[in-house]
Design a protein around this motif. Sequence first.
Motif, PDB file in Angstrom:
ATOM      1  N   ALA A  56       0.847  -1.207   0.000  1.00 57.30           N
ATOM      2  CA  ALA A  56       0.000   0.000   0.000  1.00 57.30           C
ATOM      3  C   ALA A  56       0.880   1.254   0.000  1.00 57.30           C
ATOM      4  CB  ALA A  56      -0.921  -0.009   1.209  1.00 57.30           C
ATOM      5  N   ASP A  57       1.997   1.218   0.734  1.00 55.39           N
ATOM      6  CA  ASP A  57       2.922   2.368   0.719  1.00 55.39           C
ATOM      7  C   ASP A  57       3.505   2.556  -0.681  1.00 55.39           C
ATOM      8  OD1 ASP A  57       2.654   2.882   3.444  1.00 55.39           O
ATOM      9  OD2 ASP A  57       4.281   1.513   3.990  1.00 55.39           O
ATOM     10  N   PHE A  58       3.769   1.414  -1.342  1.00 55.82           N
ATOM     11  CA  PHE A  58       4.291   1.523  -2.705  1.00 55.82           C
ATOM     12  C   PHE A  58       3.264   2.196  -3.618  1.00 55.82           C
ATOM     13  CE2 PHE A  58       4.634   0.119  -7.077  1.00 55.82           C
ATOM     14  CZ  PHE A  58       5.924   0.554  -7.368  1.00 55.82           C
ATOM     15  N   ASP A  59       2.012   1.718  -3.522  1.00 52.93           N
ATOM     16  CA  ASP A  59       0.961   2.285  -4.376  1.00 52.93           C
ATOM     17  C   ASP A  59       0.789   3.783  -4.119  1.00 52.93           C
ATOM     18  OD1 ASP A  59       0.554  -0.205  -5.458  1.00 52.93           O
ATOM     19  OD2 ASP A  59      -1.140  -0.706  -4.156  1.00 52.93           O
ATOM     20  N   THR A  60       0.863   4.164  -2.853  1.00 56.70           N
ATOM     21  CA  THR A  60       0.746   5.588  -2.501  1.00 56.70           C
ATOM     22  C   THR A  60       1.890   6.382  -3.123  1.00 56.70           C
ATOM     23  OG1 THR A  60      -0.260   4.976  -0.417  1.00 56.70           O
ATOM     24  CG2 THR A  60       0.634   7.204  -0.548  1.00 56.70           C
ATOM     25  N   MET A  61       3.088   5.844  -2.993  1.00 59.32           N
ATOM     26  CA  MET A  61       4.267   6.531  -3.547  1.00 59.32           C
ATOM     27  C   MET A  61       4.142   6.668  -5.064  1.00 59.32           C
ATOM     28  SD  MET A  61       7.365   6.061  -5.172  1.00 59.32           S
ATOM     29  CE  MET A  61       7.395   4.295  -5.234  1.00 59.32           C
ATOM     30  N   LEU A  62       3.717   5.556  -5.713  1.00 58.61           N
ATOM     31  CA  LEU A  62       3.591   5.564  -7.177  1.00 58.61           C
ATOM     32  C   LEU A  62       2.572   6.620  -7.627  1.00 58.61           C
ATOM     33  CD1 LEU A  62       4.447   3.957  -9.783  1.00 58.61           C
ATOM     34  CD2 LEU A  62       2.395   2.597  -9.450  1.00 58.61           C
ATOM     35  N   ALA A  63       1.443   6.635  -6.951  1.00 62.38           N
ATOM     36  CA  ALA A  63       0.404   7.604  -7.324  1.00 62.38           C
ATOM     37  C   ALA A  63       0.897   9.031  -7.092  1.00 62.38           C
ATOM     38  CB  ALA A  63      -0.868   7.344  -6.512  1.00 62.38           C
ATOM     39  N   ALA A  64       1.618   9.231  -5.989  1.00 63.74           N
ATOM     40  CA  ALA A  64       2.111  10.585  -5.682  1.00 63.74           C
ATOM     41  C   ALA A  64       3.152  11.022  -6.706  1.00 63.74           C
ATOM     42  CB  ALA A  64       2.705  10.615  -4.274  1.00 63.74           C
ATOM     43  N   ALA A  65       3.967  10.089  -7.153  1.00 67.42           N
ATOM     44  CA  ALA A  65       4.971  10.425  -8.182  1.00 67.42           C
ATOM     45  C   ALA A  65       4.256  10.761  -9.488  1.00 67.42           C
ATOM     46  CB  ALA A  65       5.946   9.266  -8.372  1.00 67.42           C
TER      47      ALA A  65
END
Length: 553
Positions: free
Chosen positions: A88-97
């Motif tokens: 979930a942290d990865f998905d958040t980071m990806l979306a934020a990028a």
Amino acid sequence: MTELEQFAAPGSEWWRSAVIYQIYPRSFADASGDGIGDLPGVTSRLDSLQDLGIDAIWLSPFMTSPQKDAGYDVADYRDVDPLFGTLADFDTMLAAAHARGIRVIVDLVPNHSSDQHVWFQQALKAAPGSPERARYIFRDGKGENGEIPPNNWESVFGGGQWTRITEPDGTPGQWYLHIFDPSQPDFDWTNEEVREEFRGVLRFWLDRGVDGFRVDVAHGMIKADGLPDYTPPSESDSMGGGEDDVPYWGQEGVHDIYRDWHKVLAEYDGDRALCGEAWLPTLKKTALWVRPDEMHQTFNFPYMMTEWDAEKVRGVIRDSLEEFGKVGAPSTWVLSNHDVIRHASRLALTADSPQGDGIGPKSAGKPDEATGLARARAATTIMLALPGSSYLYQGEELGLPEAMEIPDEFRQDPTWFRTNGERYGRDGCRVPIPWEADAAAYGFNTTGDSWLPQPEEWSRFARDVEEADPASTLHMYKTLLGMRREFELGNGSLVWEDLGESAIAFRRGDVYVVANLGAEPLELGDDVTFITQSQRFDGTAVPTDHAAWYTKN
Ligand code: NOJ
């Protein structure tokens, strides 16, 4: 030198001209405060990367791993290691990028897994000749009792490439191959089951939305039939070999794998890209990695390893544009990464230090900091004017030098342990980077913990200090990246200029680019208007180890 016009490859895919910033997650930003950087840390600092002006980030591995080689030993290719956060942290980071217009490339480590990977654990429990063993490279030893390793190959990290196991019944057993650490057993890529598994891994991350993969040890995945003995001519060849055929580097069979992966990526929209980590002796060979149906990019290590010598740098740029151009691929450019001495130190070394050896308290030939920084800034000023895609390594935008005084007891690189301290290894370029001069751990986290000690003098390089100083390396990077975009230097042609033997000089449309590597100032004449300089100088003579972009009146 004659005027020679060279063209970058045509096409509008983003990766042809992108500036890609390498994040080494354990040393970038640490939101949890445990001393090791993590994905929420990355998310929290994305604004600063957007502000820097890069196009994409590449993250070194954050997948589940016992961290025997800082994550390049993966135990589960489809999950995030708790050290770095969660999926979930990865998905958040990806979306934020993506929300900031920054593309995201992840590291894929297909040559080997961790010895804790479920497949390797199954192989240890299974019998010789079983399908479980066939996913890796197990062989019987030589000698009366199988006590001699199957061949003489030397590990990149020192020692041999073979480790003997104990069979489930307690008897001394077969040997398995590991180009790197014994905790990193090599897969057998002639096994279709391995190939199918990795197609699935690619799809797992592509489905989540990644824009591509940096492929670790892309040149090592196929070994020569019969695993013949091989002795490298010198230690410095350990990651790629010389001109001769090395039975575990650059074997023809690797190309089938990339062709297969190219098709997997092509099923997805958005120009997803593969970038190969392939340490090959020549650019001619390197360009084979990026033929139209294979990888999209490959790292230009011959460029990275070229010493600070005008003729040599001109030569490697010319050869790169020519060889990559022949196959219709962009050249890539890179000066630093997590495996080599940072270029703000490397370019001023006075003794040879082979790739990956590092530099430590007892090393000879330590560089002068001011010389190294001046050369690094000039080298970057040249690199960011070249057509193609450039890779930056976290901290180089601050002009960070190699951390050269790390005490022995803190070292973590397996190279250090496998060579009994003979080679320092790569910890010196992996130290957590400084964000704020007066904060705990320079703002890497709020607790002050750091998995490698940060040098005391690094407050000078902290981002907030450099932010406030218009003459800083950080401002130089921002200016270069902004101008590169404005003048569209990522694509297009390069015309060589002749400003003498000690200069690197070329023109990109209306923009002239020069670096002076000679001992004397280089006079440009009074019809020039400077766009930017690697370090401020007055007048029209470029000082030693300085570079500039300019127009002519
Ligand atoms: C290359 C990676 O860049 C390096 O850090 C790692 O140790 C080896 N491959 C093994 O995966």
